[in-house]
Design a protein around this motif. Structure first.
Motif, PDB file in Angstrom:
ATOM      1  N   SER A 138      25.665  48.097  19.412  1.00  0.00           N
ATOM      2  CA  SER A 138      25.240  46.962  20.226  1.00  0.00           C
ATOM      3  C   SER A 138      25.364  47.303  21.701  1.00  0.00           C
ATOM      4  O   SER A 138      26.248  48.054  22.120  1.00  0.00           O
ATOM      5  CB  SER A 138      26.079  45.719  19.910  1.00  0.00           C
ATOM      6  OG  SER A 138      27.438  45.915  20.277  1.00  0.00           O
ATOM      7  N   ARG A 174      16.095  48.554  12.893  1.00  0.00           N
ATOM      8  CA  ARG A 174      16.431  47.150  12.617  1.00  0.00           C
ATOM      9  C   ARG A 174      17.199  46.647  13.830  1.00  0.00           C
ATOM     10  O   ARG A 174      18.254  47.191  14.176  1.00  0.00           O
ATOM     11  CB  ARG A 174      17.255  47.003  11.344  1.00  0.00           C
ATOM     12  CG  ARG A 174      16.479  47.337  10.076  1.00  0.00           C
ATOM     13  CD  ARG A 174      17.192  46.798   8.844  1.00  0.00           C
ATOM     14  NE  ARG A 174      17.328  45.359   8.887  1.00  0.00           N
ATOM     15  CZ  ARG A 174      16.376  44.485   8.496  1.00  0.00           C
ATOM     16  NH1 ARG A 174      15.218  44.935   8.049  1.00  0.00           N
ATOM     17  NH2 ARG A 174      16.600  43.203   8.553  1.00  0.00           N
ATOM     18  N   VAL A 175      16.660  45.609  14.469  1.00  0.00           N
ATOM     19  CA  VAL A 175      17.181  45.170  15.760  1.00  0.00           C
ATOM     20  C   VAL A 175      17.331  43.649  15.784  1.00  0.00           C
ATOM     21  O   VAL A 175      16.460  42.912  15.316  1.00  0.00           O
ATOM     22  CB  VAL A 175      16.238  45.607  16.910  1.00  0.00           C
ATOM     23  CG1 VAL A 175      16.778  45.138  18.256  1.00  0.00           C
ATOM     24  CG2 VAL A 175      16.057  47.121  16.905  1.00  0.00           C
ATOM     25  N   ARG A 176      18.443  43.185  16.345  1.00  0.00           N
ATOM     26  CA  ARG A 176      18.654  41.760  16.627  1.00  0.00           C
ATOM     27  C   ARG A 176      18.876  41.593  18.131  1.00  0.00           C
ATOM     28  O   ARG A 176      19.627  42.357  18.735  1.00  0.00           O
ATOM     29  CB  ARG A 176      19.846  41.210  15.848  1.00  0.00           C
ATOM     30  CG  ARG A 176      19.620  41.135  14.348  1.00  0.00           C
ATOM     31  CD  ARG A 176      20.756  40.444  13.636  1.00  0.00           C
ATOM     32  NE  ARG A 176      21.956  41.279  13.598  1.00  0.00           N
ATOM     33  CZ  ARG A 176      23.048  41.035  14.317  1.00  0.00           C
ATOM     34  NH1 ARG A 176      23.085  40.003  15.169  1.00  0.00           N
ATOM     35  NH2 ARG A 176      24.104  41.822  14.214  1.00  0.00           N
ATOM     36  N   ARG A 177      18.216  40.589  18.736  1.00  0.00           N
ATOM     37  CA  ARG A 177      18.317  40.366  20.174  1.00  0.00           C
ATOM     38  C   ARG A 177      18.633  38.905  20.451  1.00  0.00           C
ATOM     39  O   ARG A 177      18.092  38.017  19.788  1.00  0.00           O
ATOM     40  CB  ARG A 177      16.997  40.751  20.861  1.00  0.00           C
ATOM     41  CG  ARG A 177      16.706  42.231  20.828  1.00  0.00           C
ATOM     42  CD  ARG A 177      15.257  42.548  21.145  1.00  0.00           C
ATOM     43  NE  ARG A 177      14.416  42.347  19.951  1.00  0.00           N
ATOM     44  CZ  ARG A 177      13.190  42.839  19.815  1.00  0.00           C
ATOM     45  NH1 ARG A 177      12.662  43.558  20.778  1.00  0.00           N
ATOM     46  NH2 ARG A 177      12.507  42.630  18.722  1.00  0.00           N
ATOM     47  N   GLU A 178      19.504  38.672  21.433  1.00  0.00           N
ATOM     48  CA  GLU A 178      19.787  37.297  21.832  1.00  0.00           C
ATOM     49  C   GLU A 178      18.589  36.672  22.514  1.00  0.00           C
ATOM     50  O   GLU A 178      18.317  35.490  22.336  1.00  0.00           O
ATOM     51  CB  GLU A 178      21.007  37.254  22.766  1.00  0.00           C
ATOM     52  CG  GLU A 178      22.337  37.464  22.069  1.00  0.00           C
ATOM     53  CD  GLU A 178      23.508  37.245  22.997  1.00  0.00           C
ATOM     54  OE1 GLU A 178      23.286  37.168  24.223  1.00  0.00           O
ATOM     55  OE2 GLU A 178      24.644  37.145  22.495  1.00  0.00           O
ATOM     56  N   GLU A 209      10.678  40.207  11.686  1.00  0.00           N
ATOM     57  CA  GLU A 209      10.946  40.275  13.119  1.00  0.00           C
ATOM     58  C   GLU A 209      11.988  41.330  13.458  1.00  0.00           C
ATOM     59  O   GLU A 209      11.914  41.988  14.500  1.00  0.00           O
ATOM     60  CB  GLU A 209      11.418  38.911  13.617  1.00  0.00           C
ATOM     61  CG  GLU A 209      11.661  38.862  15.116  1.00  0.00           C
ATOM     62  CD  GLU A 209      12.083  37.479  15.585  1.00  0.00           C
ATOM     63  OE1 GLU A 209      12.440  37.359  16.761  1.00  0.00           O
ATOM     64  OE2 GLU A 209      12.067  36.543  14.770  1.00  0.00           O
ATOM     65  N   ALA A 210      12.982  41.501  12.595  1.00  0.00           N
ATOM     66  CA  ALA A 210      14.061  42.449  12.894  1.00  0.00           C
ATOM     67  C   ALA A 210      13.691  43.880  12.556  1.00  0.00           C
ATOM     68  O   ALA A 210      14.319  44.810  13.037  1.00  0.00           O
ATOM     69  CB  ALA A 210      15.330  42.053  12.144  1.00  0.00           C
ATOM     70  N   VAL A 245      21.699  43.289  22.600  1.00  0.00           N
ATOM     71  CA  VAL A 245      20.816  43.912  21.621  1.00  0.00           C
ATOM     72  C   VAL A 245      21.671  44.662  20.612  1.00  0.00           C
ATOM     73  O   VAL A 245      22.494  45.499  20.989  1.00  0.00           O
ATOM     74  CB  VAL A 245      19.821  44.875  22.300  1.00  0.00           C
ATOM     75  CG1 VAL A 245      18.908  45.510  21.254  1.00  0.00           C
ATOM     76  CG2 VAL A 245      19.001  44.154  23.358  1.00  0.00           C
ATOM     77  N   GLU A 248      20.846  47.738  14.378  1.00  0.00           N
ATOM     78  CA  GLU A 248      21.566  47.885  13.115  1.00  0.00           C
ATOM     79  C   GLU A 248      21.242  49.199  12.411  1.00  0.00           C
ATOM     80  O   GLU A 248      22.031  49.667  11.588  1.00  0.00           O
ATOM     81  CB  GLU A 248      21.235  46.708  12.197  1.00  0.00           C
ATOM     82  CG  GLU A 248      21.699  45.358  12.761  1.00  0.00           C
ATOM     83  CD  GLU A 248      21.362  44.211  11.849  1.00  0.00           C
ATOM     84  OE1 GLU A 248      20.496  44.385  10.956  1.00  0.00           O
ATOM     85  OE2 GLU A 248      21.956  43.128  12.015  1.00  0.00           O
TER      86      GLU A 248
END
Length: 260
Positions: A138, A174-178, A209-210, A245, A248
Motif C-alpha cells: 500500500s 489487483r488494486v484498491r483506491r480510496e 473494477e479492482a 492505493v 494487492e
C-alpha cells in the motif's frame, strides 16, 4: 544440492555466532572506528546472504497453494513473474517519509520529485487463503506537489534477456483506491545507450473494477537480443495526493504474438 541438517554441535556453534553478532551490534555505537571498519565487510556479506535466503524461503513457503504460484498464465505462456513486493517479505515492511530514489529491496526502487516526503509504503501479509499473492503493498500520500511518483521493478535476468519482437507482455494487477486515480505501467528495455519505452494505462479487465490490466506488443519495437542489457517496469501513480492505493497483486506474463 543436498544440505545437511545441523546436528547438536553445529546448532551450538550457530547460536554462539548469532550471540556474538548481537553483542557486536549492541557495542557498535561505542566501538573504535577501526574495529567497525574491520567488521563491516563481514557483516554486509552475512546480511546479504541471509536476505537472499529469506527471500527465497518466502517465495517457496508463503506462495499460495492454488495454481502453484497463483499467476494466471495465458495459453503458450513461456515466462511469468510476480515482483518481490508481492512475493516475499520486505525488511522493513513499513517505510515512512519515503524520499525519491529509496530502494525497498534489490531491484525495487521508489522514485518521485516531491520535496515533501509525506509518503508511506507498507507491506502487509495477505490472510485470505484465496488471495493469489502472499503480500500486498500500500502507498499512502498526503501532500504531494511533485510531477511524478513511480515504483521501478527490475525484471529478472531470465525475463529480460528472453524478450523478443515475437512477444506480448501482459501486466495484471489487483488494486484498491480510496479515490479514483489513473495508474500506468511503462516497460523499459535498455539496449546499449538506447532505451525503448512502452507506456500503457492499467484498465479494468473483465468488468471488475479492482482487476486491472495492460499489454505491450513488442512486434513494433526495435529489439536486438544481442544488445539487450536490462529491462524494468515502472508502476506510475497519477495524482497520488491525499490518496491511499493498495496493490494487492502485480504479475507479468509473456506469450508469443500471432504472426501477421
Amino acid at each position: 544440492m543436498a544440505i545437511r541438517l545441523p546436528g547438536l554441535v553445529e546448532s551450538l556453534r550457530r547460536r554462539r555466532a548469532v550471540a556474538a553478532w548481537r553483542q557486536a551490534a549492541a557495542a557498535a555505537p561505542g566501538m573504535d572506528p577501526a574495529d567497525l571498519a574491520a567488521l563491516a565487510p563481514a557483516a554486509r556479506e552475512l546480511s546479504e546472504a541471509a536476505r537472499r535466503l529469506s527471500a527465497e524461503a518466502d517465495r517457496a513457503l508463503l506462495r499460495p497453494r492454488i495454481a502453484q504460484d497463483g499467476i494466471a498464465r495465458p495459453p503458450q505462456c513461456d515466462w511469468a513473474w510476480r515482483p518481490l513486493p508481492w512475493a516475499a517479505a520486505l525488511r522493513p515492511p513499513v517505510i515512512a517519509g519515503v524520499t525519491g530514489g529509496t530502494a525497498l529491496a534489490e531491484g525495487v526502487t521508489l522514485f518521485h520529485d516531491c520535496p515533501l516526503a509525506e509518503i508511506t509504503l507498507r507491506q502487509s501479509r495477505r490472510r485470505d487463503p484465496d488471495a493469489p499473492a502472499p503480500f500486498a503493498l500500500s502507498l499512502d500520500a498526503l501532500g504531494f506537489d511533485g510531477s511524478f511518483l513511480s515504483l521501478a521493478l527490475d525484471l529478472p535476468r531470465m525475463g529480460a534477456r528472453g524478450l523478443r519482437r515475437s512477444h506480448i507482455v501482459a501486466v495484471k494487477a489487483r488494486v484498491r483506491r480510496e479515490r479514483p486515480a489513473e495508474m500506468f505501467v511503462r516497460l523499459n528495455i535498455r539496449q546499449g545507450p538506447n532505451i525503448e519505452q512502452l507506456v500503457s494505462e492499467l484498465m479494468p479487465a473483465n468488468g471488475a473494477e479492482a482487476a486491472l490490466g495492460a499489454e505491450f506488443d513488442l512486434g513494433f519495437q526495435e529489439i536486438n537480443p544481442d544488445k539487450l542489457e536490462h529491462a524494468w517496469l515502472d508502476l506510475i501513480f497519477e495524482r497520488p495526493a491525499m490518496n491511499r492505493v493498495v496493490v494487492e497483486d502485480l504479475t507479468l506474463a509473456r506469450r508469443p504474438r500471432a504472426d501477421i
